[in-house]
Scaffold this active site. Structure first.
Site, mmCIF file in Angstrom:
data_model
loop_
_atom_site.group_PDB
_atom_site.id
_atom_site.type_symbol
_atom_site.label_atom_id
_atom_site.label_comp_id
_atom_site.label_asym_id
_atom_site.label_seq_id
_atom_site.Cartn_x
_atom_site.Cartn_y
_atom_site.Cartn_z
ATOM 1 N N CYS A 11 0.824 -1.115 -0.040
ATOM 2 C CA CYS A 11 -0.252 -0.155 -0.031
ATOM 3 C C CYS A 11 0.879 1.409 -0.070
ATOM 4 O O CYS A 11 1.869 1.031 -0.068
ATOM 5 C CB CYS A 11 -1.039 0.092 1.229
ATOM 6 S SG CYS A 11 -0.365 0.164 3.021
ATOM 7 N N CYS A 85 -1.925 1.721 -4.107
ATOM 8 C CA CYS A 85 -0.556 2.498 -4.375
ATOM 9 C C CYS A 85 -0.650 2.862 -6.031
ATOM 10 O O CYS A 85 0.293 3.394 -6.504
ATOM 11 C CB CYS A 85 0.625 1.779 -3.936
ATOM 12 S SG CYS A 85 0.855 -0.093 -4.733
ATOM 13 N N CYS A 89 3.470 0.970 -7.735
ATOM 14 C CA CYS A 89 4.085 -0.271 -7.402
ATOM 15 C C CYS A 89 4.761 -0.849 -8.671
ATOM 16 O O CYS A 89 4.170 -0.481 -9.610
ATOM 17 C CB CYS A 89 2.891 -1.229 -7.027
ATOM 18 S SG CYS A 89 1.724 -0.603 -5.565
#
Length: 135
Positions: A11, A85, A89
């Site tokens: 996250c 995210c 990511c």
């Protein structure tokens, strides 16, 4: 014996959702699944309301520290589960990615965090069944 599956939770701050998910997976799957968590922009410490809500579930994540996402754990994981995210990511071809749509517990009270906990636990229970049936 086959290698045990590995899961990485990501996250933004690595202070709430990904820590809750990692805590649940460690608690419910024992050592049958490798568990890692990280954040794209980690903060200094885990959200204390998240720690409190998880303690109510009998899971202590208070000793965990938010970590920055690096390429190594992503490459080492069988499943990468992102939680809000987005493009931050890292993406590697051939990896299995899941994106769980969950509210961010940051700034929320205990009742809201408990609700997020319940949703994460449901996701984790389904994930364990899936990983055990495919190994």
């Amino acid at each position: 014996m086959a290698n045990k599956p590995s899961v990485l939770f990501v996250c933004i701050h690595n202070a709430g959702r990904s820590q809750m998910a990692a805590g649940y997976l460690r608690h419910l799957a024992g050592d049958s699944i490798e568990v890692c968590s990280a954040g794209s922009a980690p903060v200094d410490s885990i959200n204390p309301v998240v720690v409190e809500a998880m303690l109510e579930e009998g899971i202590d994540i208070g000793d965990q520290k938010p970590k920055i996402i690096t390429t190594e754990p992503v490459q080492a994981s069988d499943v990468v589960i992102t939680m809000g995210c987005g493009d931050a990511c890292p993406f590697f071809p051939g990896k299995r990615y899941l994106d769980w749509k969950l509210d961010d517990p940051a700034g929320e009270g205990l009742d809201a965090v408990r609700s997020i906990c319940r949703k994460i636990r449901q996701h984790i229970e389904g994930l364990i069944v899936e990983l055990r049936s495919s190994s």
